[in-house]
Motif scaffolding. Structure first.
Motif, short mmCIF file in Angstrom:
data_model
loop_
_atom_site.label_atom_id
_atom_site.label_comp_id
_atom_site.label_asym_id
_atom_site.label_seq_id
_atom_site.Cartn_x
_atom_site.Cartn_y
_atom_site.Cartn_z
N UNK A 101 -0.55 18.01 -11.79
CA UNK A 101 -1.43 18.41 -12.88
C UNK A 101 -2.36 17.26 -13.26
N UNK A 102 -3.45 17.62 -13.93
CA UNK A 102 -4.40 16.62 -14.42
C UNK A 102 -5.11 17.21 -15.63
N UNK A 103 -5.48 16.34 -16.57
CA UNK A 103 -6.22 16.80 -17.76
C UNK A 103 -7.10 15.67 -18.27
N UNK B 18 -9.07 10.27 -22.97
CA UNK B 18 -7.87 9.97 -22.19
C UNK B 18 -7.76 10.84 -20.96
N UNK B 19 -7.42 10.21 -19.83
CA UNK B 19 -7.07 10.91 -18.61
C UNK B 19 -5.55 11.02 -18.53
N UNK C 139 1.42 10.10 -16.51
CA UNK C 139 0.81 8.80 -16.79
C UNK C 139 -0.56 9.04 -17.39
N UNK C 140 -0.77 8.53 -18.60
CA UNK C 140 -2.05 8.66 -19.29
C UNK C 140 -2.76 7.31 -19.30
N UNK C 141 -4.06 7.36 -19.41
CA UNK C 141 -4.85 6.13 -19.55
C UNK C 141 -5.99 6.41 -20.52
#
Length: 373
Positions: A353-355, A363-364, A85-87
């Motif tokens: 995971x996270x980026x 973007x997160x 899920x991106x925001x």
């Protein structure tokens, strides 16, 4: 094992649908934006582009993230399946627009300020615009009708959920697929579908002494295509001075059709140790959204047959005209460089995971899933 795989996959699908609920506010605003279509084709296209562009650009940026969570490709037959899920963060400058600065033909601000929210802006607005045209009775430019511009969603982010599966093939290469079959999501009252394909390739093997380097180097390309559709309900204006020659069925079939394509190219460097992978890199991204509104829409105009001395409805001062498919837009994001960094935690077969990506729309991205090898 197969039944467990099915249960996990169903769970990821359910999470994907739930994540779509985060755009519920934006979907409601699309219904309000239907009022813009009263402006006629040319001005409606101009207004709709200014109103919706921040979400379409942000959504494209979101689709371009989450393709990888390590710099190292999967070994042959290694795989993972995840929900990402991106925001994308909508900048403050893109949460409002100035109606008076648009090249409008028939519309003018008649009440409230000329600055009004985009779909990503505040929920409230007091801006009303009037539709002006030449009155055939006296040759003067006069107001035919007016309507209030829609407020924003109050949510300055553009979320983009996707389900992804990646598989290692040969030569430090893996392929990734994103797929959501077209279905109607009740949480947002919209039909949605997604397809994407990506390839990542390790390049240490091609560099002199590359296998001795303490880090993994790779290149990656990803392509997405997202489709969505929703219904509009724009009814004609009513009034004793308006002649409407159409039955209610004339306005059946109103809707909005959206297609977003997004492509990204990336160079990645990273390191994987037990339980943790870290990576970073630079890339290039682009996206494009096409927007159409099938169906017929009512527009109020002056009636050339106006006769103030007649009681015949056909001779009233104004009349309703029908305009077919007024919106036909193509909104492009500015091609942009991107820099990113991320990490992944592994516990047995489970992955978190996270980026974070810095670009025109930063973007997160977070992801959960499972994998082997």
């Amino acid at each position: 094992m197969f039944n467990k795989f099915k249960k996990i996959t169903k769970g990821l699908c359910a999470l994907s649908v739930i994540s779509l609920a985060t755009v519920g506010n934006a979907q409601a605003q699309l219904g309000d934006a239907g009022a813009i279509l009263r402006a006629g084709a040319e001005d409606a296209n101009t207004l709709m582009e200014s109103y919706l562009a921040p979400y379409t650009k942000g959504f494209g940026a979101g689709l371009n993230t989450g393709w990888f969570n390590t710099a190292k490709a999967h070994p042959t037959l290694g795989f993972d399946i995840s929900l990402n899920v991106s925001a994308a963060v909508i900048p403050g400058s893109d949460q409002i627009f100035d109606v008076s600065q648009l090249a409008l033909q028939q519309l003018e601000v008649v009440s409230g300020g000329s600055e009004t929210p985009t779909v990503a802006g505040d929920k409230s607005t007091n801006t009303e615009v009037g539709i002006f045209a030449t009155n055939p009775q006296n040759g003067n430019r006069e107001e035919v009708a007016r309507f209030g511009l829609p407020g924003g969603s109050g949510f300055p982010y553009a979320p983009a959920p996707m389900i992804q599966a990646s598989l290692g093939i040969v030569k430090d290469t893996d392929i990734s697929l994103r797929y959501i079959p077209e279905f109607t999501a009740p949480v947002v009252d919209a039909g949605v579908g997604l397809f994407g394909v990506g390839v990542k390739h390790g390049i240490n093997q091609w560099l002199p002494g590359g296998k001795l380097l303490p880090v993994d180097l790779s290149v990656q390309i990803g392509y997405n295509k997202f489709n969505a559709n929703a219904n509009f309900n724009v009814d004609p204006e009513e009034g004793s001075d308006i002649y409407n020659p159409y039955n209610a069925s004339q306005w059946d079939g109103q809707g909005i059709e959206l297609e977003t394509t997004a492509t990204t190219y990336n160079a990645i460097v990273g390191k994987t140790v037990p339980f943790v992978s870290v990576y970073g890199g630079i890339g290039f991204e682009t996206s494009k959204t096409s927007l159409k509104t099938p169906g017929a829409y009512p527009v109020t105009s002056f009636n050339p047959n106006y006769n103030p001395n007649s009681t015949d409805p056909e001779t009233r001062e104004k009349r309703i005209e029908s305009v077919e498919g007024p919106i036909d837009l193509e909104i492009k994001d500015n091609n942009s460089m991107r820099a990113f960094a991320g990490l992944r935690f592994s516990l047995a077969v489970f992955r978190i995971s996270a980026s974070y990506t810095i670009s025109n729309y930063s973007t997160f991205n977070v992801g959960v899933g499972f994998g082997l090898r």
